[in-house]
Design a protein around this motif. Structure first.
Motif, PDB file in Angstrom:
ATOM      1  N   PRO A   1      -7.471   1.486 -14.850  1.00 56.97           N
ATOM      2  CA  PRO A   1      -7.372   1.643 -13.389  1.00 56.97           C
ATOM      3  C   PRO A   1      -8.693   2.019 -12.729  1.00 56.97           C
ATOM      4  O   PRO A   1      -8.918   1.676 -11.562  1.00 56.97           O
TER       5      PRO A   1
ATOM      6  N   LEU B   1      -6.831   3.337  -5.366  1.00 56.39           N
ATOM      7  CA  LEU B   1      -7.316   2.540  -6.500  1.00 56.39           C
ATOM      8  C   LEU B   1      -8.658   1.900  -6.176  1.00 56.39           C
ATOM      9  O   LEU B   1      -9.578   1.874  -6.995  1.00 56.39           O
TER      10      LEU B   1
ATOM     11  N   LEU C   1      -0.165  -0.411 -13.900  1.00 58.95           N
ATOM     12  CA  LEU C   1      -1.581  -0.505 -13.544  1.00 58.95           C
ATOM     13  C   LEU C   1      -2.492  -0.414 -14.765  1.00 58.95           C
ATOM     14  O   LEU C   1      -3.706  -0.619 -14.649  1.00 58.95           O
TER      15      LEU C   1
END
Lengths: 207, 560
Positions: B420, B318, B338
């Protein structure tokens, strides 16, 4: 009169007038012969006479009465259980004549008066191992007993403990008894010696 | 019938009588299982078959030799007996005219001799009977020995069978124990299942503790048993002893067994047994329970290690912007959506010692206490947290300090993500904020990117060249001087302006004397040829200083 009667142990039959020598080891082995022999006699209505030396008379009587019907059997009279001290060794010695008289009285009185048609007697012979006067006449007594057996309808059973009697006595007993009971088998002895024969041969060997 | 015939018949009858007696005597001897009884009965009958006396009986069984005297006159075996052929023969004994040793058994199977004596040689019939008697004694003894051998063999067989039966019974019990505990292991019932299985098998209360003595599972009647925890040092000593012994050990009313699949993973399983009633099969069940507990501990650690690794990989993906759709799916596995707005928060600090694990643990516990989730990793001397919650970060910082029992902690909070793919940006913002803390006074421990004001504006500019030109225009001469003389005139000016021109506050922030500050400000005026007191100049200088600080912070974050 029948010639064959049930013996008791192992369901065998014996002839009237038989003189049977039974060998056993241990008190258990003795009772396995003694108890059925008398029990059959009580059931048949025979006069039963037991002369004991090491077995307990009270215990034997109790054991036999337990298996006897009191309504049909008067064991007080039919069964006579005695001790060797009062019979074989009465007076502290053994007398073959006195003992033969005893049998004459005990068996003869019962049978002659028609109270009982038949008599069966048993003697526990370990009394003969004691060092008492007259005991050495045991084999002569056994030989003489054959004559007495012919007088009345009866059988006589002599009990010998193999662990206590030595081989010489055993062989002499084997030679003087017409029937031998050992290992649950009843053996005929066609070559048993008559009393006078045995006594003569014994005298010959001694000389 | 003549007199001779009568005598012959009489002799024949006598011989038959003795033969018959011998036959029956043989039966009596064969019926006996006692060797001494056989010798006593058979040999003592010898004088009944012939005019002789028994001297004694000599027997051997391959290992021992026994002499049984016939009477008291002779108590020792005639020495010639040992040298006689197996079929017997004459023996010399003083005082006896005729002495003969008869073999007990056949020529090849003789097991000794029967010795008889007479004042003169006995006749043929007598010798025949004595020979047969001796053979029958030998046959009866062999039969007795065979019987004895078979009896011993039968007893040994019975003993072996009994042992085998016991072994099979014990094995069956062990199989039952293994089956029950294996079922507990594979059914996923965890430590409770293991405790229940051991309790079912042993009938005794069972507890499972961690390495510190905390109760993890129990099984048995009534409520959970309570034991006072040993002091740590004593507990460690006990665990070392259990590990060294490697088997169940009695300790304080309990029989304990340790499970340790790896050095840093230890559990203890124990039967509560103050009266020491546990049988050997109970101890076997406990030890097998410890094995199953080891498997369970190993499984739990593997799961934990895997979860940490997967979580770390997810956070790294991420932060680097390479997670894509799979990152969202992996986030769901950790119960993180997320797609919700998140922030990246960067923690920097340490406890009293330079223990990075200690700092990471302190941040993780603080994150747990404030419900910030578990997406956090250690990264380049910092701890990076991804969270969808907003909290008062000063409280989190205080919590970390408390966990560390001292030391320091600074927190940079990135901006909110919308998707994200925004995590790298939020991470840079958090790092920028963290770096800007270092340019501020010591009172600032938490900086949120959202609160940066003009810094945020400067940092958000895509093209920094104009900013750099602006900085060079206003601070170029000072920057050149600082670089040449290794001085801190720009930093001094920056602090002075940030402190609103207060001398004392600026000197305190720079940890320098007031006169030093005055000297530096004089040098700044001389080099820059600018009047700091002029409001317009003051504004442009403060903006240029903040731009300089922003560029420096951006440079630390990796952005050129």
């Amino acid at each position: 009169m029948v010639n064959s009667v049930p013996f008791g142990p192992t369901g065998m039959s014996v002839s009237v007038g038989d003189h049977i020598c039974a060998f056993y080891r241990s008190s258990t082995g003795r009772d396995e012969i003694l108890v059925p022999f008398l029990q059959v006699g009580l059931d048949r209505g025979d006069k039963c006479i037991a002369v004991l030396d090491q077995a307990d008379p009270a215990k034997l009587r109790s054991q036999l009465e337990t298996n006897t019907d009191p309504d049909t059997t008067d064991t007080d009279d039919q069964l006579a259980v005695m001790n060797s001290k009062d019979t074989y060794l009465k007076g502290g010695k053994f007398s073959k004549m006195a003992m033969l008289d005893f049998w004459e009285s005990a068996v003869g009185d019962s049978v002659k008066e028609d109270k009982y048609p038949f008599a069966r007697s048993v003697g526990e012979m370990t009394w003969a191992l004691r060092q008492l006067p007259g005991v050495e006449d045991l084999l002569e007594y056994e030989a003489e007993l054959n004559h007495f057996l012919l007088k009345y309808p009866q059988v006589v059973l002599c009990l010998y403990d193999l662990d206590q009697f030595d081989g010489r006595v055993v062989v002499d007993l084997l030679r003087t008894h017409p029937k031998i009971l050992l290992c649950g088998t009843l053996l005929d002895n066609p070559y048993y010696l008559e009393p006078h024969e045995f006594l003569n041969r014994r005298a010959q060997i001694a000389t | 019938m003549t007199a001779e015939t009568v005598v012959a018949d009489d002799e024949l009858r006598g011989q038959l009588s003795r033969l018959n007696a011998l036959l029956v005597l043989s039966m009596l001897m064969t019926e006996s299982t006692n060797e001494q009884q056989i010798i006593s009965l058979g040999a003592s009958a010898a004088p009944s078959f012939a005019a002789c006396r028994l001297v004694g009986v000599f027997t051997h069984d391959g290992e021992t030799t026994v002499w049984t005297p016939g009477d008291d006159e002779i108590i020792e075996a005639p020495p010639e007996i040992l040298d006689l052929p197996s079929d017997g023969g004459a023996v010399e004994i003083a005082g006896s005219e005729w002495v003969w040793a008869y073999s007990l058994g056949g020529i090849s199977t003789s097991i000794g001799h029967m010795v008889v004596a007479a004042s003169q040689e006995i006749d043929q019939d007598g010798r025949f009977l004595l020979r047969v008697l001796a053979q029958q004694i030998g046959a009866a003894i062999r039969n007795s020995r065979l019987h004895q051998f078979e009896r011993i063999a039968a007893a040994e067989l019975a003993s072996v069978n009994s042992q085998l039966e016991s072994t099979v019974h014990a094995l069956a019990q062990r199989i039952e124990i293994h089956d029950r505990l294996t079922l507990a292991a594979v059914s996923g019932e965890g430590m409770e299942g293991i405790a229940n299985a051991v309790h079912d098998v042993t009938g005794l209360p069972v507890i499972i503790e961690d390495r510190f003595g905390n109760l993890r599972a129990w099984a048995g009647p009534g409520g959970a048993p309570s034991f006072s925890k040993d002091p740590p040092a004593r507990r460690e000593q006990l665990l070392r002893r259990l590990l060294r012994e490697g088997q169940s050990t009695w300790e304080s009313g309990r029989v304990m067994c340790v499970a340790s699949p790896r050095p840093n993973s230890v559990g203890v399983i124990a039967l509560i047994d103050p009266d020491r009633q546990a049988r050997s099969e109970d101890l076997a069940a406990l030890e097998y329970g410890a094995t199953i507990l080891s498997m369970e501990l190993a499984r739990l650690h593997t799961v934990a290690d895997t979860a940490v690794r997967v979580r770390r990989d997810l956070v790294e993906d991420l932060l680097s912007g390479t997670g894509g759709t799979s990152a969202v799916q992996r986030g769901e596995a950790f119960q993180h959506d997320l797609n919700l707005p998140h922030r990246v928060v960067v923690f920097e600090g340490r406890g009293r010692t330079r223990d990075e694990d200690q700092f990471f643990t302190a941040v993780r516990r603080a994150a747990r206490d404030f419900g910030l989730g578990s997406l956090l990793v250690a990264r380049a001397g910092t701890v990076v947290l991804l969270t969808d919650r907003d909290v008062k970060w000063e409280d989190v910082q205080a919590n970390v300090i408390r966990e560390l029992a001292g030391g320091h902690c600074r927190i940079g909070v990135g901006g909110l993500t919308q998707v994200p793919d925004d995590f790298p940006t939020s991470h840079r913002e958090a790092l920028l904020s963290l770096n800007l803390i270092n340019g501020k006074t010591g009172e600032h421990h938490v900086v949120a990117f959202d609160d940066l004001g003009v810094y945020r504006l400067l940092a958000s500019t895509k093209d920094s060249r104009e900013i750099e030109k602006f900085v060079t225009q206003w601070l170029g001469s000072l920057l050149e001087y600082d670089e040449r003389r290794n001085s801190e005139l720009v930093h001094t000016l920056y602090r002075y302006l940030e402190c609103g021109g207060h001398y004392d506050e600026t000197a305190g922030a720079l940890l320098i004397h007031r006169s030093t500050l005055k000297y530096r400000l004089q040098r700044i005026r001389e080099i820059s040829q600018l009047s700091i007191g002029d409001a317009d100049v003051n504004f442009n200088l403060q903006l240029a200083c903040r731009a300089w600080g922003t560029l420096k912070a951006l440079g630390s974050t990796g952005r050129s």
